[in-house]
Design an enzyme around this catalytic site. Structure first.
Site, PDB file in Angstrom:
ATOM      1  N   GLY A  12       0.830  -1.217   0.000  1.00 36.83           N
ATOM      2  CA  GLY A  12       0.000   0.000   0.000  1.00 36.83           C
ATOM      3  C   GLY A  12       0.859   1.259   0.000  1.00 36.83           C
ATOM      4  O   GLY A  12       0.472   2.278   0.566  1.00 36.83           O
ATOM      5  N   ILE A  13       2.004   1.202  -0.699  1.00 35.63           N
ATOM      6  CA  ILE A  13       2.962   2.329  -0.628  1.00 35.63           C
ATOM      7  C   ILE A  13       2.404   3.612  -1.246  1.00 35.63           C
ATOM      8  O   ILE A  13       2.838   4.705  -0.894  1.00 35.63           O
ATOM      9  CB  ILE A  13       4.313   1.956  -1.274  1.00 35.63           C
ATOM     10  CG1 ILE A  13       5.365   3.032  -0.944  1.00 35.63           C
ATOM     11  CG2 ILE A  13       4.190   1.744  -2.787  1.00 35.63           C
ATOM     12  CD1 ILE A  13       6.773   2.620  -1.148  1.00 35.63           C
ATOM     13  N   SER A 134      -7.709  -1.297  12.878  1.00 36.24           N
ATOM     14  CA  SER A 134      -8.507  -0.072  12.793  1.00 36.24           C
ATOM     15  C   SER A 134      -9.438   0.109  13.994  1.00 36.24           C
ATOM     16  O   SER A 134     -10.000  -0.863  14.517  1.00 36.24           O
ATOM     17  CB  SER A 134      -9.360  -0.132  11.518  1.00 36.24           C
ATOM     18  OG  SER A 134     -10.338   0.873  11.532  1.00 36.24           O
ATOM     19  N   GLU A 136     -12.254   1.030  13.741  1.00 41.53           N
ATOM     20  CA  GLU A 136     -13.585   0.580  13.311  1.00 41.53           C
ATOM     21  C   GLU A 136     -13.938  -0.762  13.952  1.00 41.53           C
ATOM     22  O   GLU A 136     -15.116  -1.117  14.057  1.00 41.53           O
ATOM     23  CB  GLU A 136     -13.655   0.454  11.787  1.00 41.53           C
ATOM     24  CG  GLU A 136     -13.593   1.776  11.042  1.00 41.53           C
ATOM     25  CD  GLU A 136     -14.902   2.560  11.080  1.00 41.53           C
ATOM     26  OE1 GLU A 136     -15.963   1.937  11.211  1.00 41.53           O
ATOM     27  OE2 GLU A 136     -14.838   3.803  10.989  1.00 41.53           O
ATOM     28  N   TYR A 157     -15.883  -3.963   6.420  1.00 41.16           N
ATOM     29  CA  TYR A 157     -14.505  -3.493   6.608  1.00 41.16           C
ATOM     30  C   TYR A 157     -14.020  -3.858   8.010  1.00 41.16           C
ATOM     31  O   TYR A 157     -12.947  -4.429   8.196  1.00 41.16           O
ATOM     32  CB  TYR A 157     -14.446  -1.973   6.398  1.00 41.16           C
ATOM     33  CG  TYR A 157     -13.135  -1.341   6.819  1.00 41.16           C
ATOM     34  CD1 TYR A 157     -12.053  -1.280   5.934  1.00 41.16           C
ATOM     35  CD2 TYR A 157     -12.965  -0.790   8.091  1.00 41.16           C
ATOM     36  CE1 TYR A 157     -10.845  -0.702   6.310  1.00 41.16           C
ATOM     37  CE2 TYR A 157     -11.758  -0.212   8.477  1.00 41.16           C
ATOM     38  CZ  TYR A 157     -10.709  -0.172   7.589  1.00 41.16           C
ATOM     39  OH  TYR A 157      -9.509   0.409   7.968  1.00 41.16           O
TER      40      TYR A 157
HETATM   41  P1  NAP Z   1      -5.343   4.152   1.573  1.00 40.36           P
HETATM   42  O1  NAP Z   1      -4.875   5.542   1.339  1.00 40.36           O
HETATM   43  O2  NAP Z   1      -6.649   3.730   1.042  1.00 40.36           O
HETATM   44  O3  NAP Z   1      -4.224   3.170   1.024  1.00 40.36           O
HETATM   45  C1  NAP Z   1      -4.477   1.808   0.858  1.00 40.36           C
HETATM   46  C2  NAP Z   1      -3.503   1.275  -0.146  1.00 40.36           C
HETATM   47  O4  NAP Z   1      -3.765  -0.111  -0.341  1.00 40.36           O
HETATM   48  C3  NAP Z   1      -3.558   1.921  -1.528  1.00 40.36           C
HETATM   49  O5  NAP Z   1      -2.246   2.228  -1.893  1.00 40.36           O
HETATM   50  C4  NAP Z   1      -4.110   0.819  -2.413  1.00 40.36           C
HETATM   51  O6  NAP Z   1      -3.579   0.815  -3.707  1.00 40.36           O
HETATM   52  C5  NAP Z   1      -3.598  -0.405  -1.698  1.00 40.36           C
HETATM   53  N1  NAP Z   1      -4.311  -1.619  -2.060  1.00 40.36           N
HETATM   54  C6  NAP Z   1      -5.655  -1.825  -1.989  1.00 40.36           C
HETATM   55  N2  NAP Z   1      -5.936  -3.064  -2.411  1.00 40.36           N
HETATM   56  C7  NAP Z   1      -4.752  -3.645  -2.757  1.00 40.36           C
HETATM   57  C8  NAP Z   1      -4.390  -4.909  -3.261  1.00 40.36           C
HETATM   58  N3  NAP Z   1      -5.304  -5.846  -3.511  1.00 40.36           N
HETATM   59  N4  NAP Z   1      -3.091  -5.167  -3.516  1.00 40.36           N
HETATM   60  C9  NAP Z   1      -2.144  -4.215  -3.278  1.00 40.36           C
HETATM   61  N5  NAP Z   1      -2.432  -2.985  -2.799  1.00 40.36           N
HETATM   62  C10 NAP Z   1      -3.718  -2.709  -2.532  1.00 40.36           C
HETATM   63  O7  NAP Z   1      -5.357   3.836   3.147  1.00 40.36           O
HETATM   64  P2  NAP Z   1      -4.568   4.585   4.305  1.00 40.36           P
HETATM   65  O8  NAP Z   1      -5.411   5.676   4.840  1.00 40.36           O
HETATM   66  O9  NAP Z   1      -3.192   4.860   3.858  1.00 40.36           O
HETATM   67  O10 NAP Z   1      -4.556   3.465   5.423  1.00 40.36           O
HETATM   68  C11 NAP Z   1      -3.459   2.548   5.551  1.00 40.36           C
HETATM   69  C12 NAP Z   1      -3.931   1.326   6.317  1.00 40.36           C
HETATM   70  O11 NAP Z   1      -4.369   1.727   7.617  1.00 40.36           O
HETATM   71  C13 NAP Z   1      -5.106   0.610   5.698  1.00 40.36           C
HETATM   72  O12 NAP Z   1      -4.973  -0.773   5.966  1.00 40.36           O
HETATM   73  C14 NAP Z   1      -6.309   1.156   6.440  1.00 40.36           C
HETATM   74  O13 NAP Z   1      -7.387   0.250   6.407  1.00 40.36           O
HETATM   75  C15 NAP Z   1      -5.716   1.323   7.812  1.00 40.36           C
HETATM   76  N6  NAP Z   1      -6.337   2.348   8.629  1.00 40.36           N
HETATM   77  C16 NAP Z   1      -6.370   3.624   8.193  1.00 40.36           C
HETATM   78  C17 NAP Z   1      -6.939   4.593   8.997  1.00 40.36           C
HETATM   79  C18 NAP Z   1      -6.989   6.043   8.558  1.00 40.36           C
HETATM   80  O14 NAP Z   1      -7.641   6.829   9.254  1.00 40.36           O
HETATM   81  N7  NAP Z   1      -6.310   6.421   7.510  1.00 40.36           N
HETATM   82  C19 NAP Z   1      -7.464   4.255  10.245  1.00 40.36           C
HETATM   83  C20 NAP Z   1      -7.390   2.934  10.654  1.00 40.36           C
HETATM   84  C21 NAP Z   1      -6.807   1.978   9.853  1.00 40.36           C
HETATM   85  P3  NAP Z   1      -4.421   1.248  -4.998  1.00 40.36           P
HETATM   86  O15 NAP Z   1      -4.137   2.706  -5.149  1.00 40.36           O
HETATM   87  O16 NAP Z   1      -3.839   0.402  -6.065  1.00 40.36           O
HETATM   88  O17 NAP Z   1      -5.866   0.937  -4.718  1.00 40.36           O
END
Ligand code: NAP
Length: 339
Positions: A12-13, A134, A136, A157
């Site tokens: 998820g870089i 999360s 959530e 989710y």
């Molecule tokens: P994000 O911006 O949606 O990033 C998620 C990344 O995962 C994207 O780069 C996406 O790539 C990639 N991805 C999705 N499906 C994939 C797959 N099948 N194979 C490879 N890559 C895939 O999320 P974030 O806000 O950075 O959050 C990072 C993590 O923390 C996530 O697991 C999220 O659920 C968790 N989290 C976030 C929050 C928050 O408030 N931000 C809170 C709690 C937990 P594409 O661009 O290709 O789709």
């Protein structure tokens, strides 16, 4: 690959957290290996420019094409790179979308995590693993929520994240692997997509400020959330893997604000009054939603020395400033701890 440099594998870089974490680790001198599904992603291209051009960067960036669900790619990467740290940040991260695409959410957020854990065990390497859990997962549990609060997930989710969280705990307790779950509460930044309410608000404030729009439609503005600034949270992730013992950690700002508060902060940052522009829209209300989410990050504070310092009001200001600037260059967070 630099000799003796620490090697991090980030899934998820190109996401919000993955891209900030890559920046932080590049500044710290890591060789960063990032799994991505698209080299054309704008944030990813910005991170590549950051890696190539910034004087403070001491590490190297390497991209691996692939999907987290592809067992072979994941295993081969782990065997070839032998990362010293693995951060699993890839996910279908949109709660609302998980209701319309539950299977996909389950595959990426749960099954792929099982495969990743199996791949680590099969590779036989010694590594430290971070899983993005999360807030959530707490769902209807009364706030403030900490690592011992019960999970009452309210969305596909949250169910998938809870399943993955339990597996990570099992991996740590039964197999002795260095596995950490970071239970993050909402964290935002200019890199949040507009599908998330904070960025929807900051982006609308910029449009209204430029005279390109008049109103902003929002659903339940009384929903209470705990919002922090994403770059601080990725630092918490890194810290959790530097500690001697693996554990679960809540990462939260410990502040509680309503969506209405966030809108008020964001409009005020542009010299506007939210009451002149926000329109309530019943269609935007979620059928199942956490009413209140507020974290207790005592363990991270006491054990890791981590705490969120950017207030929700400051966060709204950072996001509005970015959207008003019209500048889509990659931002380097102005945090003392990053220098
Ligand atoms: P994000 O911006 O949606 O990033 C998620 C990344 O995962 C994207 O780069 C996406 O790539 C990639 N991805 C999705 N499906 C994939 C797959 N099948 N194979 C490879 N890559 C895939 O999320 P974030 O806000 O950075 O959050 C990072 C993590 O923390 C996530 O697991 C999220 O659920 C968790 N989290 C976030 C929050 C928050 O408030 N931000 C809170 C709690 C937990 P594409 O661009 O290709 O789709």
């Amino acid at each position: 690959m630099g000799q003796n440099r620490r090697r991090a594998f980030i899934t998820g870089i190109n996401g919000q957290d993955g891209s900030y974490l890559a920046q932080l680790l590049l500044l710290k001198g890591y060789d960063v290996y990032g799994l991505t599904r698209s080299r054309r992603d704008r944030t990813l291209q910005q991170i590549e420019l950051f890696a190539a051009g910034n004087d403070g960067v001491r590490g190297g960036l390497h991209l691996i094409d692939g999907d987290l669900r592809d067992r072979n790619t994941v295993l081969k990467t782990i065997e070839d790179v032998a990362p010293t740290e693995i951060y699993n940040l890839a996910s279908q991260s949109n709660v609302a979308r998980s209701f319309s695409e539950p299977e996909l959410t389950h595959e990426v957020n749960y099954l792929a995590v099982s495969q990743l854990i199996d791949a680590i065990r099969a590779s036989g390497i010694h590594t430290r693993f971070f899983q993005a859990s999360s807030s959530e997962m707490f769902g209807l549990t009364k706030p403030p929520q900490n690592e011992d609060s019960p999970f009452m997930p309210q969305s596909p989710y949250a169910v998938a994240k809870t399943g993955a969280h339990v597996q990570v705990k099992e991996m740590r307790e039964s197999f002795g692997l260095f596995a950490v779950s970071g239970i993050a509460f909402n964290h935002e930044s200019p890199r949040r997509p507009e599908a998330f309410v904070t960025r929807k608000i900051s982006s609308a404030v910029a449009s209204i400020s430029r005279g390109q729009a008049e109103t902003l439609h929002l659903g339940n503005i009384e929903a209470v959330r705990d919002w922090g600034y994403a770059p601080e949270y990725v630092e918490g992730m890194w810290r959790s893997l530097q500690h001697d013992e693996p554990n679960d950690y809540v990462f939260a700002s410990e502040q509680s604000h309503t969506v209405r508060d966030f809108a008020q902060f964001a409009f005020a940052a542009a010299g506007l009054d939210w009451r002149d522009h926000v329109v309530h829209d019943d269609n935007l209300e979620r059928a199942h939603d956490m009413k209140a989410s507020v974290g207790d990050a005592s363990r991270a504070r006491q054990v890791l020395g981590w705490s969120a310092t950017v207030t929700t009001q400051e966060l709204a200001g950072i996001m509005v400033d970015y959207d008003l600037s019209g500048n889509d260059e990659v931002d380097v967070p102005r945090l003392d701890s990053w220098s």
